[in-house]
Design a protein around this motif. Structure first.
Motif, PDB file in Angstrom:
ATOM      1  N   ASN A 120      34.312  53.883  52.077  1.00  0.00           N
ATOM      2  CA  ASN A 120      35.626  53.391  52.500  1.00  0.00           C
ATOM      3  C   ASN A 120      35.914  52.017  51.900  1.00  0.00           C
ATOM      4  O   ASN A 120      37.029  51.744  51.436  1.00  0.00           O
ATOM      5  CB  ASN A 120      35.682  53.316  54.027  1.00  0.00           C
ATOM      6  N   GLN A 121      34.898  51.158  51.900  1.00  0.00           N
ATOM      7  CA  GLN A 121      35.088  49.817  51.336  1.00  0.00           C
ATOM      8  C   GLN A 121      35.373  49.889  49.843  1.00  0.00           C
ATOM      9  O   GLN A 121      36.287  49.213  49.335  1.00  0.00           O
ATOM     10  CB  GLN A 121      33.843  48.974  51.599  1.00  0.00           C
ATOM     11  N   ALA A 122      34.589  50.719  49.129  1.00  0.00           N
ATOM     12  CA  ALA A 122      34.820  50.866  47.685  1.00  0.00           C
ATOM     13  C   ALA A 122      36.198  51.460  47.413  1.00  0.00           C
ATOM     14  O   ALA A 122      36.906  51.029  46.494  1.00  0.00           O
ATOM     15  CB  ALA A 122      33.732  51.747  47.071  1.00  0.00           C
ATOM     16  N   THR A 123      36.605  52.430  48.218  1.00  0.00           N
ATOM     17  CA  THR A 123      37.927  53.050  48.042  1.00  0.00           C
ATOM     18  C   THR A 123      39.031  52.025  48.268  1.00  0.00           C
ATOM     19  O   THR A 123      40.007  51.961  47.506  1.00  0.00           O
ATOM     20  CB  THR A 123      38.082  54.223  49.013  1.00  0.00           C
ATOM     21  N   LYS A 124      38.871  51.209  49.331  1.00  0.00           N
ATOM     22  CA  LYS A 124      39.876  50.180  49.605  1.00  0.00           C
ATOM     23  C   LYS A 124      39.946  49.171  48.458  1.00  0.00           C
ATOM     24  O   LYS A 124      41.035  48.771  48.041  1.00  0.00           O
ATOM     25  CB  LYS A 124      39.551  49.468  50.910  1.00  0.00           C
ATOM     26  N   LEU A 125      38.777  48.769  47.966  1.00  0.00           N
ATOM     27  CA  LEU A 125      38.757  47.797  46.866  1.00  0.00           C
ATOM     28  C   LEU A 125      39.417  48.373  45.617  1.00  0.00           C
ATOM     29  O   LEU A 125      40.213  47.697  44.944  1.00  0.00           O
ATOM     30  CB  LEU A 125      37.313  47.397  46.559  1.00  0.00           C
ATOM     31  N   LYS A 126      39.096  49.626  45.306  1.00  0.00           N
ATOM     32  CA  LYS A 126      39.699  50.254  44.129  1.00  0.00           C
ATOM     33  C   LYS A 126      41.206  50.430  44.311  1.00  0.00           C
ATOM     34  O   LYS A 126      41.982  50.231  43.367  1.00  0.00           O
ATOM     35  CB  LYS A 126      39.043  51.602  43.869  1.00  0.00           C
ATOM     36  N   SER A 127      41.621  50.797  45.532  1.00  0.00           N
ATOM     37  CA  SER A 127      43.047  50.942  45.793  1.00  0.00           C
ATOM     38  C   SER A 127      43.766  49.603  45.653  1.00  0.00           C
ATOM     39  O   SER A 127      44.835  49.515  45.030  1.00  0.00           O
ATOM     40  CB  SER A 127      43.247  51.518  47.196  1.00  0.00           C
ATOM     41  N   LYS A 128      43.167  48.549  46.221  1.00  0.00           N
ATOM     42  CA  LYS A 128      43.778  47.226  46.107  1.00  0.00           C
ATOM     43  C   LYS A 128      43.808  46.771  44.660  1.00  0.00           C
ATOM     44  O   LYS A 128      44.810  46.190  44.197  1.00  0.00           O
ATOM     45  CB  LYS A 128      42.994  46.236  46.966  1.00  0.00           C
ATOM     46  N   ALA A 129      42.716  47.035  43.938  1.00  0.00           N
ATOM     47  CA  ALA A 129      42.676  46.677  42.508  1.00  0.00           C
ATOM     48  C   ALA A 129      43.754  47.440  41.743  1.00  0.00           C
ATOM     49  O   ALA A 129      44.409  46.885  40.848  1.00  0.00           O
ATOM     50  CB  ALA A 129      41.290  46.970  41.936  1.00  0.00           C
ATOM     51  N   GLY A 130      43.949  48.709  42.094  1.00  0.00           N
ATOM     52  CA  GLY A 130      45.003  49.492  41.429  1.00  0.00           C
ATOM     53  C   GLY A 130      46.381  48.910  41.684  1.00  0.00           C
ATOM     54  O   GLY A 130      47.207  48.822  40.760  1.00  0.00           O
ATOM     55  N   ARG A 131      46.627  48.504  42.950  1.00  0.00           N
ATOM     56  CA  ARG A 131      47.926  47.888  43.260  1.00  0.00           C
ATOM     57  C   ARG A 131      48.110  46.577  42.504  1.00  0.00           C
ATOM     58  O   ARG A 131      49.196  46.291  41.992  1.00  0.00           O
ATOM     59  CB  ARG A 131      48.043  47.655  44.767  1.00  0.00           C
ATOM     60  N   LEU A 132      47.035  45.780  42.428  1.00  0.00           N
ATOM     61  CA  LEU A 132      47.125  44.520  41.679  1.00  0.00           C
ATOM     62  C   LEU A 132      47.379  44.789  40.199  1.00  0.00           C
ATOM     63  O   LEU A 132      48.156  44.068  39.550  1.00  0.00           O
ATOM     64  CB  LEU A 132      45.829  43.722  41.852  1.00  0.00           C
ATOM     65  N   GLN A 133      46.733  45.811  39.661  1.00  0.00           N
ATOM     66  CA  GLN A 133      46.966  46.149  38.254  1.00  0.00           C
ATOM     67  C   GLN A 133      48.409  46.618  38.043  1.00  0.00           C
ATOM     68  O   GLN A 133      49.033  46.292  37.021  1.00  0.00           O
ATOM     69  CB  GLN A 133      45.978  47.234  37.817  1.00  0.00           C
ATOM     70  N   GLU A 134      48.936  47.378  38.990  1.00  0.00           N
ATOM     71  CA  GLU A 134      50.344  47.791  38.884  1.00  0.00           C
ATOM     72  C   GLU A 134      51.268  46.587  38.931  1.00  0.00           C
ATOM     73  O   GLU A 134      52.240  46.501  38.155  1.00  0.00           O
ATOM     74  CB  GLU A 134      50.672  48.770  40.017  1.00  0.00           C
ATOM     75  N   MET A 135      50.975  45.655  39.850  1.00  0.00           N
ATOM     76  CA  MET A 135      51.790  44.440  39.922  1.00  0.00           C
ATOM     77  C   MET A 135      51.669  43.636  38.633  1.00  0.00           C
ATOM     78  O   MET A 135      52.669  43.103  38.124  1.00  0.00           O
ATOM     79  CB  MET A 135      51.344  43.602  41.120  1.00  0.00           C
ATOM     80  N   ALA A 136      50.436  43.560  38.097  1.00  0.00           N
ATOM     81  CA  ALA A 136      50.236  42.826  36.836  1.00  0.00           C
ATOM     82  C   ALA A 136      51.003  43.498  35.707  1.00  0.00           C
ATOM     83  O   ALA A 136      51.639  42.826  34.875  1.00  0.00           O
ATOM     84  CB  ALA A 136      48.743  42.758  36.504  1.00  0.00           C
ATOM     85  N   ALA A 137      50.979  44.828  35.675  1.00  0.00           N
ATOM     86  CA  ALA A 137      51.713  45.555  34.634  1.00  0.00           C
ATOM     87  C   ALA A 137      53.214  45.327  34.782  1.00  0.00           C
ATOM     88  O   ALA A 137      53.941  45.155  33.777  1.00  0.00           O
ATOM     89  CB  ALA A 137      51.379  47.045  34.712  1.00  0.00           C
ATOM     90  N   GLU A 138      53.707  45.304  36.025  1.00  0.00           N
ATOM     91  CA  GLU A 138      55.131  45.048  36.262  1.00  0.00           C
ATOM     92  C   GLU A 138      55.508  43.640  35.813  1.00  0.00           C
ATOM     93  O   GLU A 138      56.560  43.435  35.176  1.00  0.00           O
ATOM     94  CB  GLU A 138      55.433  45.242  37.744  1.00  0.00           C
ATOM     95  N   LEU A 139      54.632  42.673  36.127  1.00  0.00           N
ATOM     96  CA  LEU A 139      54.900  41.303  35.690  1.00  0.00           C
ATOM     97  C   LEU A 139      54.865  41.193  34.169  1.00  0.00           C
ATOM     98  O   LEU A 139      55.682  40.481  33.572  1.00  0.00           O
ATOM     99  CB  LEU A 139      53.867  40.352  36.302  1.00  0.00           C
TER     100      LEU A 139
END
Length: 382
Positions: A120-139
């Motif tokens: 669960n922790q790894a999944t949450k971290l990967k999900s959060k990292a994915g959202r950050l990468q999406e935000m970075a890509a949008e920026l």
């Protein structure tokens, strides 16, 4: 003879009774030795003794069989005690194995819980990292748009400045040309004034216009006037060109102002691009850090899976061992019960055989005693 017969009657009766007892002994002996004797047969003392010996032998055989049964029962009891000890030992081992299996099972449950938390922790971290990468890509996308806008404004600014530079060049050329014509007019005016002065002197200020010197200077004066008129005409065109160039410069003033605004806008958009890029890099760095943590947790998950596989293997081992040991214990208990039963049956048979031997000896002894008594009575009466 009749009296003697009557006197011998009790002895005969005793002898008959002894014979009947020996017949009974012989019948008991018959059941073992397979010899057939008639129940109403009268036995002689020799036969009685023979049957007594045979009865004694048969009773000894019964005793031996009884002893064998007792020994068999004792062996079965000892074996049953061994089986009971084995059952107790295996039951204790089974309880120990079951305890170990239960302990391993609790550890497995704990490892599973830890593994679920890690996943669960790894999944949450990967999900959060994915959202950050999406935000970075949008920026980055916005930054790219800002950069393109800045480049377009910069290109527009440079084009406007290039056009304005060409206009300034034309203005400079027109100004220089007008200045050059003005310089020529000044020089020609000076020349004309000098010739006019010389002509005035040569013609005596108009008094003698026909003088040779005055005539020559007059021609020069006329030529100088024509040159000045030509130069004056060029100045008018130069002034017109300068005026047009200045109008063009005035027309470029709003463009220059807009170009300066475009330049400031370009700088602003480029700064925004740099800011968005910096934010995107920061988000990407955070995403990379989260992914690194997720990878580390994935390593822990793999280690947990290996440990879980080992614990499950141990659990199956202890469970199977407990089942095997419990089966051995139950089998030993069943065997103990069977041996106890066989021992009881053997003791019962031994008791029966001992009782048969005892009764056989008693009957044989009773028959012998009766024969001996009868014999003594007959001897006394005779």
């Amino acid at each position: 003879n009749f009296a003697a017969s009557r006197a011998m009657a009790p002895s005969v009766m005793k002898l008959g009774a002894a014979a009947l007892v020996l017949v009974g002994v012989a019948m008991v002996a018959y059941s073992v030795s397979y010899e057939v004797s008639r129940p109403d047969e009268l036995l002689s003392p020799l036969q009685v003794g023979r049957y007594a010996v045979r009865a004694e032998r048969q009773s000894g055989d019964y005793d031996q069989k009884a002893e064998r049964q007792i020994a068999f029962a004792t062996d079965n009891d000892n074996a049953a005690s061994g089986e009971r000890d084995l059952a107790a030992k295996e039951e204790k081992r089974a309880r120990d194995s079951a305890y170990l299996a239960a302990d391993v099972k609790s550890r497995i449950d704990k490892i599973l819980e830890e593994g679920r938390d890690q996943v669960n922790q790894a999944t949450k971290l990967k999900s959060k990292a994915g959202r950050l990468q999406e935000m970075a890509a949008e920026l980055l996308s916005k930054g790219k748009s800002e950069k393109e806008t800045a480049a377009a404004l910069k290109a527009k600014y440079y084009k406007t400045m290039d056009d304005y530079g060409k206009a300034v060049t034309e203005i400079d050329k027109s100004t220089q040309k007008a200045q050059m014509i003005l310089d020529q007019m000044n020089a020609q005016s000076l020349t004309l004034a000098q010739i006019a002065t010389e002509y005035g002197t040569a013609s005596d200020h108009g008094k003698d216009p026909g003088a040779a010197a005055a005539t020559a200077l007059k021609a020069q004066l006329q030529q100088a006037q024509k040159d000045l008129a030509a130069i004056t005409a060029q100045k008018a065109q130069a002034d017109e060109d300068t005026k047009n160039a200045r109008k063009l410069a005035d027309q470029y003033q709003p463009l220059i102002i807009q170009a300066e605004k475009d330049k400031r806008g370009s700088d602003f958009h480029f700064q925004e691009f740099a800011h968005l890029t910096q934010q995107a890099d920061s988000l990407q760095n955070r995403a990379d850090a989260l992914l690194a943590r997720a990878d580390s947790i994935d390593g822990l998950i793999q280690s947990t899976q290996q440990e879980l596989a080992s614990k499950r293997k141990n659990f199956e081992h202890y469970k199977n061992r407990a089942q095997t040991e419990m089966a051995i214990s139950l089998q030993a208990e069943d065997k103990e019960a069977l041996l106890r039963k066989q021992a009881r049956e053997a003791r019962y048979k031994a008791a029966e055989l001992s009782d048969k031997a005892r009764r056989l000896r008693a009957l044989a002894q009773k028959g012998v005693n009766n024969v001996m008594e009868s014999t003594q009575d007959i001897q006394q009466e005779s």
